[in-house]
Design an enzyme around this catalytic site. Sequence first.
Site, mmCIF file in Angstrom:
data_model
loop_
_atom_site.group_PDB
_atom_site.id
_atom_site.type_symbol
_atom_site.label_atom_id
_atom_site.label_comp_id
_atom_site.label_asym_id
_atom_site.label_seq_id
_atom_site.Cartn_x
_atom_site.Cartn_y
_atom_site.Cartn_z
ATOM 1 N N ARG A 1 52.915 51.322 58.051
ATOM 2 C CA ARG A 1 52.510 51.813 56.726
ATOM 3 C C ARG A 1 53.551 51.427 55.682
ATOM 4 O O ARG A 1 53.227 51.066 54.555
ATOM 5 C CB ARG A 1 52.293 53.328 56.742
ATOM 6 C CG ARG A 1 52.124 53.919 55.333
ATOM 7 C CD ARG A 1 51.436 55.278 55.312
ATOM 8 N NE ARG A 1 51.957 56.213 56.280
ATOM 9 C CZ ARG A 1 53.146 56.835 56.186
ATOM 10 N NH1 ARG A 1 53.936 56.615 55.165
ATOM 11 N NH2 ARG A 1 53.528 57.685 57.116
ATOM 12 N N TYR B 1 35.393 48.264 34.420
ATOM 13 C CA TYR B 1 34.738 48.404 35.735
ATOM 14 C C TYR B 1 34.457 49.896 35.981
ATOM 15 O O TYR B 1 35.363 50.716 35.847
ATOM 16 C CB TYR B 1 35.645 47.822 36.823
ATOM 17 C CG TYR B 1 35.154 48.115 38.217
ATOM 18 C CD1 TYR B 1 34.005 47.499 38.716
ATOM 19 C CD2 TYR B 1 35.825 49.005 39.036
ATOM 20 C CE1 TYR B 1 33.541 47.778 39.985
ATOM 21 C CE2 TYR B 1 35.363 49.286 40.322
ATOM 22 C CZ TYR B 1 34.227 48.669 40.786
ATOM 23 O OH TYR B 1 33.777 48.957 42.035
ATOM 24 N N ASP C 1 43.392 43.431 34.817
ATOM 25 C CA ASP C 1 42.574 43.306 36.025
ATOM 26 C C ASP C 1 42.060 41.863 36.050
ATOM 27 O O ASP C 1 41.193 41.486 35.263
ATOM 28 C CB ASP C 1 41.418 44.320 35.962
ATOM 29 C CG ASP C 1 40.553 44.294 37.226
ATOM 30 O OD1 ASP C 1 40.538 43.261 37.930
ATOM 31 O OD2 ASP C 1 39.879 45.308 37.498
ATOM 32 N N LYS D 1 37.124 40.627 46.433
ATOM 33 C CA LYS D 1 36.239 39.707 45.730
ATOM 34 C C LYS D 1 36.673 38.253 45.947
ATOM 35 O O LYS D 1 36.629 37.781 47.060
ATOM 36 C CB LYS D 1 36.170 40.099 44.249
ATOM 37 C CG LYS D 1 35.988 41.619 44.007
ATOM 38 C CD LYS D 1 34.639 42.155 44.435
ATOM 39 C CE LYS D 1 34.554 43.674 44.406
ATOM 40 N NZ LYS D 1 34.913 44.310 43.135
HETATM 41 C C1 PLP Z 1 35.304 45.514 42.643
HETATM 42 C C2 PLP Z 1 36.213 45.679 41.474
HETATM 43 C C3 PLP Z 1 37.210 46.670 41.462
HETATM 44 C C4 PLP Z 1 37.368 47.681 42.593
HETATM 45 O O1 PLP Z 1 37.787 47.071 43.770
HETATM 46 P P1 PLP Z 1 37.424 47.635 45.246
HETATM 47 O O2 PLP Z 1 38.072 46.614 46.139
HETATM 48 O O3 PLP Z 1 35.946 47.707 45.368
HETATM 49 O O4 PLP Z 1 38.062 48.972 45.367
HETATM 50 C C5 PLP Z 1 38.049 46.733 40.361
HETATM 51 N N1 PLP Z 1 37.916 45.885 39.322
HETATM 52 C C6 PLP Z 1 36.966 44.937 39.299
HETATM 53 C C7 PLP Z 1 36.870 44.027 38.115
HETATM 54 C C8 PLP Z 1 36.082 44.785 40.366
HETATM 55 O O5 PLP Z 1 35.128 43.836 40.323
#
Ligand code: PLP
Length: 350
Positions: free
Chosen positions: A23, A75, A147, A172
Amino acid sequence: MVLSSTFARDAQGQLLGGHIYSRTSNPNRAAVETALATLEGGAHGLAFASGQAASAAIFAALAPGDRVVLPDDLYHGTRYLATNEFARWGLVAEFVDPSDLAAVQAALQKPARLVWLETPSNPRLKISDLAAVAQLARAAGALVVADNTWATPVLTRPLALGAHVVLHSTTKYLGGHSDLLGGALVLGADAPADFLARLRSWQNLAGAVPAPFDCWLLLRSLSTLPLRVRAQSATAAELAAWLAGHPKIERVYYPGLASHPHHLVAAQQMSAFGGMLSFEVRGGHDAAKAVACRVQLITQATSLGGVESLIEHRRPVEGPASVTPPGLLRFSVGLEHVADLRADLAQALG
Ligand SMILES: *Cc1c(COP(=O)(O)O)cnc(C)c1O
């Protein structure tokens, strides 16, 4: 690949390789954290269990009563994290349109601890001027968090444009194969040391960490990231232009189109326009739902950034606070042939 949760000491009781318990740190996570920091041109990489775990770490690293400036089309998961969870711990969130610099400046008249950016935004692909917003935020003494999930470091490098922190849902594009869940923060060399220390402490003590196997999958995926993103961007650009001329389509949201209101800003801060696009089907909710249900090569599913194309009717999944048009479909372009994708959309549109 090392999947151990614990690490043996030698005959003198010394740690071998510096790791004690998975961890806190482990070889797979250390490797991917270094790779992510390098990709973003940052000084420190921190891997998390999901994008949401990374976002939560940022809010948790603030103090009760801190005020943050967030994008109005943030988001939805991050929005609810701020308003439903961290509001109970004293976080004060103000929402502005970050593509409107005057609105950002007005929001910074009162003290703000950080400004959050998401460009392109989800799902309407608004573009905000990273360098200009970062300059305003820094002048006001606020941290800048970008982000970069949608653009990826292949297309945009927010730290070079003035951000202190880059956030990713590595679920993603960075993961890229829809087979892992992860998040990451990369901090620039000028991010405050106490902020970094609190993020590291939260990552470890809250256990907001990815599994070693997911770290290994993510590291494997990074070697194809530039090729995937460039191919997906080229296909998305072609499909966006084709959709814009289709009689059943009301509007296409893609920063690569000259008709996009922030096309010039996008051209300045992105090396291509990405594999994400949204479009509104004429006829609103029912027409959009019908198209999403008729595609065959494309899969109707949430998420994005994988090798397979996904389409999603966004409004119904975003909850009551959604400002997304009811006829909007979000399209994550995969690595299929552009002619096959066009044919599938054409038959689904009827
Ligand atoms: C999917 C997404 C998130 C959240 O991520 P998770 O891996 O689903 O927790 C945050 N910001 C954006 C732009 C996203 O597309």
